[in-house]
Design an enzyme around this catalytic site. Structure first.
Site, PDB file in Angstrom:
ATOM      1  N   ASP A  25     -47.763  16.421 -31.126  1.00 43.27           N
ATOM      2  CA  ASP A  25     -48.541  15.662 -32.117  1.00 43.27           C
ATOM      3  C   ASP A  25     -47.937  14.316 -32.542  1.00 43.27           C
ATOM      4  O   ASP A  25     -47.963  13.969 -33.731  1.00 43.27           O
ATOM      5  CB  ASP A  25     -48.785  16.511 -33.364  1.00 43.27           C
ATOM      6  N   LYS A 130     -55.475  20.451 -29.569  1.00 43.24           N
ATOM      7  CA  LYS A 130     -55.356  21.733 -30.268  1.00 43.24           C
ATOM      8  C   LYS A 130     -55.969  21.642 -31.662  1.00 43.24           C
ATOM      9  O   LYS A 130     -55.669  20.728 -32.431  1.00 43.24           O
ATOM     10  CB  LYS A 130     -53.890  22.162 -30.343  1.00 43.24           C
ATOM     11  N   LYS A 133     -52.426  24.477 -35.922  1.00 38.03           N
ATOM     12  CA  LYS A 133     -51.060  23.971 -36.048  1.00 38.03           C
ATOM     13  C   LYS A 133     -50.255  24.382 -34.811  1.00 38.03           C
ATOM     14  O   LYS A 133     -49.489  23.596 -34.269  1.00 38.03           O
ATOM     15  CB  LYS A 133     -50.404  24.489 -37.340  1.00 38.03           C
ATOM     16  N   THR A 159     -44.911  17.864 -37.257  1.00 41.08           N
ATOM     17  CA  THR A 159     -43.758  17.863 -38.130  1.00 41.08           C
ATOM     18  C   THR A 159     -42.976  19.149 -37.900  1.00 41.08           C
ATOM     19  O   THR A 159     -43.550  20.152 -37.486  1.00 41.08           O
ATOM     20  CB  THR A 159     -44.152  17.771 -39.632  1.00 41.08           C
ATOM     21  N   CYS A 163     -46.394  21.973 -37.269  1.00 43.66           N
ATOM     22  CA  CYS A 163     -46.888  22.215 -35.900  1.00 43.66           C
ATOM     23  C   CYS A 163     -45.769  22.533 -34.912  1.00 43.66           C
ATOM     24  O   CYS A 163     -45.972  23.293 -33.961  1.00 43.66           O
ATOM     25  CB  CYS A 163     -47.718  21.035 -35.438  1.00 43.66           C
ATOM     26  N   GLN A 203     -29.772  34.645 -36.784  1.00 47.14           N
ATOM     27  CA  GLN A 203     -29.882  36.006 -36.235  1.00 47.14           C
ATOM     28  C   GLN A 203     -29.818  36.004 -34.703  1.00 47.14           C
ATOM     29  O   GLN A 203     -30.621  36.646 -34.023  1.00 47.14           O
ATOM     30  CB  GLN A 203     -31.171  36.670 -36.722  1.00 47.14           C
TER      31      GLN A 203
HETATM   32  N1  TIU Z   1     -48.736  18.189 -36.492  1.00 50.32           N
HETATM   33  C1  TIU Z   1     -48.530  18.737 -37.700  1.00 50.32           C
HETATM   34  O1  TIU Z   1     -47.428  19.097 -38.049  1.00 50.32           O
HETATM   35  N2  TIU Z   1     -49.641  18.792 -38.551  1.00 50.32           N
HETATM   36  C2  TIU Z   1     -49.536  18.768 -39.923  1.00 50.32           C
HETATM   37  O2  TIU Z   1     -50.541  18.895 -40.615  1.00 50.32           O
HETATM   38  N3  TIU Z   1     -48.297  18.550 -40.445  1.00 50.32           N
HETATM   39  C3  TIU Z   1     -47.955  18.387 -41.758  1.00 50.32           C
HETATM   40  O3  TIU Z   1     -46.767  18.289 -42.033  1.00 50.32           O
HETATM   41  N4  TIU Z   1     -48.897  18.301 -42.683  1.00 50.32           N
END
Ligand code: TIU
Length: 235
Positions: A25, A130, A133, A159, A163, A203
């Site tokens: 993403d 996609k 997430k 992020t 995702c 772990q």
């Molecule tokens: N790609 C991804 O992480 N989508 C999100 O919505 N991330 C956020 O941190 N909001």
């Protein structure tokens, strides 16, 4: 056999392994003002710091002709693939499907939905659209990986705790050996990134490994071809 220095222990890439770079993403919608990340109230400038690092990894994979897979979080223009729950909760002044400065927010084909120019896919690389997430939810990612005999995923993108982590957990449950690249992923919340790195390798590596781009590049560059070349993309 390649051993990449990693946590909680070295990440082995055996001669039978097939390794792909999975980039999650890296879209304008998350990195530029006026996109989805911005309307959710985040400081999007924080994500850009890792772009040069990710570009170096991309160049390594491209140079070796190893597989690269990009994902895009996006929805169809009629929003038929957007659950009502996601639509309702992912809103600021604007929401998914509304018209923003870069076109309709989080909609496939809009300017804001594109991968940033620095990391734009090239011919032969797979791009997975996609709606969730995680990159395995309602996509053909798993069948592409199985058909290509890919066993190992080096994971980057944004992020970290949303995702990227969701995708890594989905991949781990499906038996893929996953390494999260510490300096090629970012979050709007530094503490969430740090927590994610710690929880995936806790772990005994319950979700997989974490490692640095420098250690990956050092280990993988030393091998002219630690895996058979597989072309999984569409020309
Ligand atoms: N790609 C991804 O992480 N989508 C999100 O919505 N991330 C956020 O941190 N909001």
């Amino acid at each position: 056999m390649v051993l990449i220095s990693a946590q909680p222990y070295d990440y082995p890439v055996t001669d039978n392994s097939h390794c792909a770079l999975l980039i999650i993403d890296m879209q304008r919608d998350f990195l530029e003002p006026g996109g989805f990340g911005d309307i959710l109230g985040n400081d999007v400038s924080q994500l850009r710091v890792m772009v040069p690092t990710l570009k170096r990894l991309l160049e390594l994979f491209r140079g070796k002709q190893w597989p690269v897979i990009h994902t895009l979080e996006c929805h169809r223009p009629d929003l038929s693939d957007c659950p009502q729950s996601k639509y309702n909760r992912s809103r600021g002044e604007l929401g998914i499907g509304d018209v923003g400065p870069m076109g309709r927010i989080l909609i496939a084909g809009e300017l804001g939905n594109a991968i940033i120019p620095e990391l734009a896919p090239i011919a032969g690389e797979v791009v997975i659209e996609k709606p969730g997430k995680g990159a395995f939810c309602n996509t053909n990612l798993e069948s592409i990986l199985r058909q290509s005999n890919i066993t190992h995923l080096l994971i980057a993108g944004v992020t970290t705790e949303v995702c990227v982590q969701t995708t890594m957990r989905e991949a781990n449950d499906r038996g893929f050996e996953c390494l999260l690249i510490e300096d090629a992923t970012e979050s709007y919340f530094p503490e969430f990134k740090q927590a994610t790195l710690e929880m995936v390798r806790a772990q005994g590596g319950i979700v997989g490994w974490t490692g640095s781009s420098a250690d990956i590049i050092a280990a993988m560059s030393a091998h002219s071809s630690p895996q058979p070349v597989v072309n999984i993309g569409c020309e």
